[in-house]
Design a protein around this motif. Sequence first.
Motif, PDB file in Angstrom:
ATOM      1  N   LEU A 192      10.561  22.600 114.690  1.00 52.67           N
ATOM      2  CA  LEU A 192      10.241  22.772 113.274  1.00 52.67           C
ATOM      3  C   LEU A 192       8.925  22.088 112.937  1.00 52.67           C
ATOM      4  N   ARG A 193       8.118  22.757 112.123  1.00 51.95           N
ATOM      5  CA  ARG A 193       6.844  22.188 111.681  1.00 51.95           C
ATOM      6  C   ARG A 193       6.851  22.047 110.162  1.00 51.95           C
ATOM      7  N   PRO A 194       6.600  20.841 109.652  1.00 51.03           N
ATOM      8  CA  PRO A 194       6.535  20.642 108.202  1.00 51.03           C
ATOM      9  C   PRO A 194       5.416  21.474 107.574  1.00 51.03           C
ATOM     10  N   VAL A 195       5.591  21.787 106.301  1.00 57.44           N
ATOM     11  CA  VAL A 195       4.568  22.537 105.572  1.00 57.44           C
ATOM     12  C   VAL A 195       3.556  21.545 105.000  1.00 57.44           C
ATOM     13  N   ILE A 196       2.319  21.633 105.443  1.00 56.16           N
ATOM     14  CA  ILE A 196       1.237  20.801 104.922  1.00 56.16           C
ATOM     15  C   ILE A 196       0.384  21.656 103.998  1.00 56.16           C
ATOM     16  N   ASP A 197       0.280  21.249 102.755  1.00 56.95           N
ATOM     17  CA  ASP A 197      -0.579  21.973 101.821  1.00 56.95           C
ATOM     18  C   ASP A 197      -2.046  21.683 102.122  1.00 56.95           C
ATOM     19  N   ARG A 198      -2.412  20.393 102.109  1.00 58.43           N
ATOM     20  CA  ARG A 198      -3.776  19.988 102.435  1.00 58.43           C
ATOM     21  C   ARG A 198      -3.781  18.552 102.923  1.00 58.43           C
ATOM     22  N   ALA A 199      -4.743  18.234 103.765  1.00 56.74           N
ATOM     23  CA  ALA A 199      -4.958  16.857 104.211  1.00 56.74           C
ATOM     24  C   ALA A 199      -6.300  16.383 103.663  1.00 56.74           C
ATOM     25  N   PHE A 200      -6.327  15.161 103.136  1.00 51.53           N
ATOM     26  CA  PHE A 200      -7.526  14.597 102.521  1.00 51.53           C
ATOM     27  C   PHE A 200      -7.915  13.291 103.212  1.00 51.53           C
ATOM     28  N   THR A 201      -9.185  12.996 103.188  1.00 52.21           N
ATOM     29  CA  THR A 201      -9.659  11.660 103.547  1.00 52.21           C
ATOM     30  C   THR A 201     -10.057  10.883 102.293  1.00 52.21           C
ATOM     31  N   ASP A 202     -10.266  11.594 101.188  1.00 50.89           N
ATOM     32  CA  ASP A 202     -10.591  10.979  99.905  1.00 50.89           C
ATOM     33  C   ASP A 202      -9.291  10.758  99.129  1.00 50.89           C
ATOM     34  N   VAL A 203      -8.943   9.490  98.906  1.00 52.87           N
ATOM     35  CA  VAL A 203      -7.661   9.165  98.293  1.00 52.87           C
ATOM     36  C   VAL A 203      -7.555   9.710  96.869  1.00 52.87           C
ATOM     37  N   GLN A 204      -8.579   9.503  96.065  1.00 51.21           N
ATOM     38  CA  GLN A 204      -8.527   9.966  94.682  1.00 51.21           C
ATOM     39  C   GLN A 204      -8.425  11.489  94.612  1.00 51.21           C
ATOM     40  N   ALA A 205      -9.150  12.168  95.488  1.00 48.59           N
ATOM     41  CA  ALA A 205      -9.073  13.632  95.511  1.00 48.59           C
ATOM     42  C   ALA A 205      -7.672  14.097  95.888  1.00 48.59           C
ATOM     43  N   ALA A 206      -7.026  13.368  96.785  1.00 47.69           N
ATOM     44  CA  ALA A 206      -5.668  13.728  97.193  1.00 47.69           C
ATOM     45  C   ALA A 206      -4.693  13.612  96.029  1.00 47.69           C
ATOM     46  N   TYR A 207      -4.766  12.497  95.308  1.00 45.76           N
ATOM     47  CA  TYR A 207      -3.867  12.311  94.170  1.00 45.76           C
ATOM     48  C   TYR A 207      -4.158  13.320  93.065  1.00 45.76           C
ATOM     49  N   ARG A 208      -5.430  13.625  92.866  1.00 45.73           N
ATOM     50  CA  ARG A 208      -5.802  14.610  91.847  1.00 45.73           C
ATOM     51  C   ARG A 208      -5.228  15.986  92.195  1.00 45.73           C
ATOM     52  N   HIS A 209      -5.337  16.359  93.461  1.00 47.96           N
ATOM     53  CA  HIS A 209      -4.797  17.652  93.889  1.00 47.96           C
ATOM     54  C   HIS A 209      -3.281  17.672  93.769  1.00 47.96           C
ATOM     55  N   GLU A 212      -2.547  18.036  89.946  1.00 46.25           N
ATOM     56  CA  GLU A 212      -3.106  19.156  89.208  1.00 46.25           C
ATOM     57  C   GLU A 212      -3.190  20.465  89.998  1.00 46.25           C
ATOM     58  N   GLY A 213      -3.009  20.412  91.308  1.00 40.64           N
ATOM     59  CA  GLY A 213      -3.289  21.579  92.129  1.00 40.64           C
ATOM     60  C   GLY A 213      -2.117  22.459  92.472  1.00 40.64           C
ATOM     61  N   SER A 214      -0.897  22.138  91.988  1.00 42.31           N
ATOM     62  CA  SER A 214       0.309  22.921  92.313  1.00 42.31           C
ATOM     63  C   SER A 214       0.439  23.143  93.812  1.00 42.31           C
ATOM     64  N   PRO A 215       0.492  22.063  94.592  1.00 50.51           N
ATOM     65  CA  PRO A 215       0.542  22.226  96.050  1.00 50.51           C
ATOM     66  C   PRO A 215       1.833  22.884  96.519  1.00 50.51           C
ATOM     67  N   PHE A 216       1.729  23.615  97.607  1.00 51.77           N
ATOM     68  CA  PHE A 216       2.892  24.210  98.272  1.00 51.77           C
ATOM     69  C   PHE A 216       3.001  23.478  99.607  1.00 51.77           C
ATOM     70  N   GLY A 217       3.843  22.458  99.665  1.00 57.46           N
ATOM     71  CA  GLY A 217       3.923  21.616 100.856  1.00 57.46           C
ATOM     72  C   GLY A 217       3.366  20.240 100.587  1.00 57.46           C
TER      73      GLY A 217
END
Length: 226
Positions: A192-209, A212-217
């Motif tokens: 089984l592979r988990p669903v990753i929506d996005r990976a960030f190196t910028d912490v603030q951008a990650a929290y913002r997404h 506000e970004g309606s992530p799927f995963g």
Amino acid sequence: MLTEYALLGEQAAVAVPEHLSWAEAATLPCAALTAWTSLTGGGKPLPGRTVVTLGTGSVSLFAVQLARLLGCQVIVTTSRAGNADRLKELGADHVIDYTATPDWSRRVRELTGGQGADLVVDTAGPATIDQSVRAAALYGEVVVLITRDATSDRLEIFHEAYASSLATLRRVFVGHRTDLEDLCAAVSAHGLRPVIDRAFTDVQAAYRHFREGSPFGKVVIELGPA
């Protein structure tokens, strides 16, 4: 833990499934473990049983994948009809748009030949608990993950709903080490592979997404060398 290094007792860690990346493995101890405990904590569901999970949050997505892995029929509710195909790819047998069908418990009963679901994983609490109980089969089970939201700090279930199902409510808060080991063993055995929506190196951008970004995963933060 948002840190490059952490000091842990050896009993606090478990082996990572070999086929997973570190980003994928990071999703297991919280969201995946909560889903696993929800599905198995009351006695492992048998193949062919029906599981309902709500929405497309990370716990719900893991519940879809793991319930399918356990051989269950899976029904998912969502407000985003565009996610139906993605949910079916993960293992959902049926997807209900709860904005178009507010009384979605009736649809669950239709899809189960009037029987209702053996297990409902309720990820919303006050807003959905009454519908979850109505969707549950006679002597079914409703796992309660959330007990308050922005509008209410209580769970309210109408007499008609509870009297008709006799469902058991089971409160879940993540899980323990043995559960995590069992989860990792299942993940390894089935690839089984988990669903990753996005990976960030910028912490603030990650929290913002995440907000506000309606992530799927899962939204993952990857830390490089200092």
